[in-house]
Enzyme design. Structure first.
Site, PDB file in Angstrom:
ATOM      1  N   ASN A 160       0.859  -1.231   0.012  1.00 53.66           N
ATOM      2  CA  ASN A 160      -0.085   0.055  -0.105  1.00 53.66           C
ATOM      3  C   ASN A 160       0.785   1.385  -0.146  1.00 53.66           C
ATOM      4  O   ASN A 160       1.467   1.505   0.828  1.00 53.66           O
ATOM      5  CB  ASN A 160      -0.791   0.008   1.114  1.00 53.66           C
ATOM      6  CG  ASN A 160      -1.666   1.127   1.424  1.00 53.66           C
ATOM      7  OD1 ASN A 160      -2.039   1.924   0.380  1.00 53.66           O
ATOM      8  ND2 ASN A 160      -2.409   1.503   2.482  1.00 53.66           N
ATOM      9  N   TRP A 161       1.085   1.765  -1.271  1.00 49.85           N
ATOM     10  CA  TRP A 161       1.796   2.923  -1.356  1.00 49.85           C
ATOM     11  C   TRP A 161       1.401   4.142  -0.758  1.00 49.85           C
ATOM     12  O   TRP A 161       2.079   5.315  -0.753  1.00 49.85           O
ATOM     13  CB  TRP A 161       2.170   3.052  -2.842  1.00 49.85           C
ATOM     14  CG  TRP A 161       3.220   2.168  -3.244  1.00 49.85           C
ATOM     15  CD1 TRP A 161       3.899   1.259  -2.406  1.00 49.85           C
ATOM     16  CD2 TRP A 161       3.462   2.058  -4.636  1.00 49.85           C
ATOM     17  NE1 TRP A 161       4.798   0.379  -3.312  1.00 49.85           N
ATOM     18  CE2 TRP A 161       4.669   0.888  -4.649  1.00 49.85           C
ATOM     19  CE3 TRP A 161       3.313   2.529  -5.938  1.00 49.85           C
ATOM     20  CZ2 TRP A 161       5.102   0.599  -5.899  1.00 49.85           C
ATOM     21  CZ3 TRP A 161       3.790   2.076  -7.046  1.00 49.85           C
ATOM     22  CH2 TRP A 161       4.621   0.946  -7.320  1.00 49.85           C
ATOM     23  N   LYS A 162       0.192   4.186  -0.538  1.00 51.75           N
ATOM     24  CA  LYS A 162      -0.541   5.463   0.037  1.00 51.75           C
ATOM     25  C   LYS A 162      -0.349   6.609  -1.140  1.00 51.75           C
ATOM     26  O   LYS A 162      -0.421   6.459  -2.279  1.00 51.75           O
ATOM     27  CB  LYS A 162      -0.038   5.885   1.298  1.00 51.75           C
ATOM     28  CG  LYS A 162      -0.269   4.596   2.277  1.00 51.75           C
ATOM     29  CD  LYS A 162       0.158   4.764   3.856  1.00 51.75           C
ATOM     30  CE  LYS A 162      -0.249   3.647   4.467  1.00 51.75           C
ATOM     31  NZ  LYS A 162      -0.073   3.526   5.605  1.00 51.75           N
ATOM     32  N   HIS A 166      -9.808   1.768   5.283  1.00 53.68           N
ATOM     33  CA  HIS A 166      -8.355   1.701   5.771  1.00 53.68           C
ATOM     34  C   HIS A 166      -8.453   2.718   6.968  1.00 53.68           C
ATOM     35  O   HIS A 166      -9.286   3.588   7.021  1.00 53.68           O
ATOM     36  CB  HIS A 166      -7.184   2.318   4.781  1.00 53.68           C
ATOM     37  CG  HIS A 166      -5.820   2.347   5.197  1.00 53.68           C
ATOM     38  ND1 HIS A 166      -5.333   3.028   6.053  1.00 53.68           N
ATOM     39  CD2 HIS A 166      -5.042   1.227   5.299  1.00 53.68           C
ATOM     40  CE1 HIS A 166      -4.045   2.761   6.585  1.00 53.68           C
ATOM     41  NE2 HIS A 166      -4.071   1.698   5.870  1.00 53.68           N
ATOM     42  N   GLU A 180      -6.844   5.248   7.623  1.00 58.83           N
ATOM     43  CA  GLU A 180      -6.509   6.557   7.360  1.00 58.83           C
ATOM     44  C   GLU A 180      -7.777   7.111   6.897  1.00 58.83           C
ATOM     45  O   GLU A 180      -7.874   8.381   6.956  1.00 58.83           O
ATOM     46  CB  GLU A 180      -5.113   6.513   6.420  1.00 58.83           C
ATOM     47  CG  GLU A 180      -3.904   6.470   7.369  1.00 58.83           C
ATOM     48  CD  GLU A 180      -2.764   5.757   6.423  1.00 58.83           C
ATOM     49  OE1 GLU A 180      -2.804   5.712   5.437  1.00 58.83           O
ATOM     50  OE2 GLU A 180      -2.088   5.036   7.137  1.00 58.83           O
ATOM     51  N   GLU A 195      -5.595  -4.276  10.727  1.00 60.74           N
ATOM     52  CA  GLU A 195      -4.536  -3.589  10.861  1.00 60.74           C
ATOM     53  C   GLU A 195      -4.592  -2.789  11.945  1.00 60.74           C
ATOM     54  O   GLU A 195      -5.388  -1.759  11.793  1.00 60.74           O
ATOM     55  CB  GLU A 195      -4.501  -2.704   9.696  1.00 60.74           C
ATOM     56  CG  GLU A 195      -4.057  -3.214   8.172  1.00 60.74           C
ATOM     57  CD  GLU A 195      -3.507  -2.420   7.281  1.00 60.74           C
ATOM     58  OE1 GLU A 195      -2.143  -2.060   7.435  1.00 60.74           O
ATOM     59  OE2 GLU A 195      -4.112  -1.467   6.521  1.00 60.74           O
ATOM     60  N   GLY A 244       2.450   2.356  10.773  1.00 61.73           N
ATOM     61  CA  GLY A 244       3.587   3.630  10.719  1.00 61.73           C
ATOM     62  C   GLY A 244       4.180   3.718  11.795  1.00 61.73           C
ATOM     63  O   GLY A 244       5.122   4.548  12.006  1.00 61.73           O
ATOM     64  N   SER A 252       3.378  -1.871  10.260  1.00 63.14           N
ATOM     65  CA  SER A 252       4.736  -2.018  10.495  1.00 63.14           C
ATOM     66  C   SER A 252       5.515  -3.361  10.387  1.00 63.14           C
ATOM     67  O   SER A 252       6.231  -4.089  10.978  1.00 63.14           O
ATOM     68  CB  SER A 252       5.117  -1.624  11.929  1.00 63.14           C
ATOM     69  OG  SER A 252       4.874  -0.341  12.298  1.00 63.14           O
ATOM     70  N   GLY A 291       2.861  -0.967   4.099  1.00 61.08           N
ATOM     71  CA  GLY A 291       3.036   0.288   3.769  1.00 61.08           C
ATOM     72  C   GLY A 291       4.610   0.582   3.721  1.00 61.08           C
ATOM     73  O   GLY A 291       4.992   0.475   2.683  1.00 61.08           O
TER      74      GLY A 291
END
Ligand code: 13P
Length: 270
Positions: A16-18, A102, A104, A174, A180, A220, A241
């Protein structure tokens, strides 16, 4: 649940590159990994990127088993929703999977259980496969410091999803605190959470169906902790990520997913 069932679920590694890559980085990355990922019967791989890169990524991976994943989707097929992306359009450009719900998106864009459910059903209706993110139940976590996926999020996301459709769904546990932070869940915590999610699926559908749904861990993940996490009976892969921004680490994670039980003491240099 059981090891035999785990062996029948194809491992799945999803980057997941965001919003962390530019166009030139995207193409460099794909050139480095395209020919090195195994066939999708061995390990399935996906890369989630910003919508504006997806069509190019689909073209660039035409001869590779990598699947292209959208990071979000709107719940209507078309209409006056400025700035959104329709599931029909994602399907049309060749995306195969879509991340939905997600943490976020819930935190920064007010996504709720009900919009997650609308998006899941819209994705399925349009032939996209949802990867549904499930967060930690933070009240339980704060009290017991133990993994406790939000079972309510699982049930709400899947309202109206049929027995046939659930086979196309992947669930990703998650925990908010692990995303992160550099502090992944322990393999035991991740297994416990995945087991609880599978039990929820067994109640919503049946034990047999629950064994067919893939459950990923995210938060992570690195090549150093992935082997132990992916060895767990109810964990079928990882959603990654930061580490998956690096093509070498992405390939290491894919290599681990092939057979997490094989120790590899030189993992950083593969
Ligand atoms: P990190 O791997 O950077 O913790 O991100 C996890 C994530 O949000 C994947 O969806």
């Amino acid at each position: 649940m059981s090891k035999i069932h785990k062996e029948r679920r194809i491992p799945f590694v999803v980057a997941n590159w965001k919003i962390n890559k530019l166009q030139s980085d995207v193409m460099d990355f794909l050139e480095k990994v395209n020919e090195k990922v195994p066939g999708e019967k061995v390990v399935e791989t996906g890369i989630a990127a910003q919508d504006l890169f997806l069509a190019d990524m689909v073209r660039a991976t035409a001869d590779s088993p990598i699947h292209i994943v959208a990071e979000n989707v709107h719940w209507e097929d078309n209409g006056a929703y400025t700035g959104e992306t329709s599931p029909k359009a994602l399907k049309d450009v060749g995306a195969k999977y879509v991340l939905i719900g997600h943490f976020e998106r819930r935190k920064f864009f007010n996504e709720t259980d009900s919009t997650v459910n609308l998006k899941v059903t819209a994705a399925l209706r349009n032939g996209l496969r949802p990867i549904i993110d499930v967060d930690e139940d933070m009240s339980t976590y704060a009290q017991f410091m133990d993994a406790q996926p939000s079972v309510a999020q699982v049930s709400a996301a899947l309202a109206g999803v049929s027995v046939d459709q659930i086979r196309k769904v992947t669930i990703a546990y998650e925990p908010t605190w692990a995303i992160g932070s550099g502090e992944a869940a322990s393999a035991d915590q991740a297994q416990k959470a995945a087991y609880l999610i599978r039990q929820t699926l067994a109640k919503l559908y049946s034990p047999v169906i629950a064994e067919q749904v893939r459950i990923l861990y995210g938060g992570s993940v690195t090549p150093n902790n992935a082997r132990e996490i992916m060895s767990q009976e109810d964990i079928d892969g990882v959603l990654v990520g930061t580490a998956a921004l690096d093509p070498d680490k992405f390939l290491q994670l894919v290599e681990i997913a092939k057979d997490p039980s094989v120790p590899n003491f030189d993992i950083d240099h593969v």
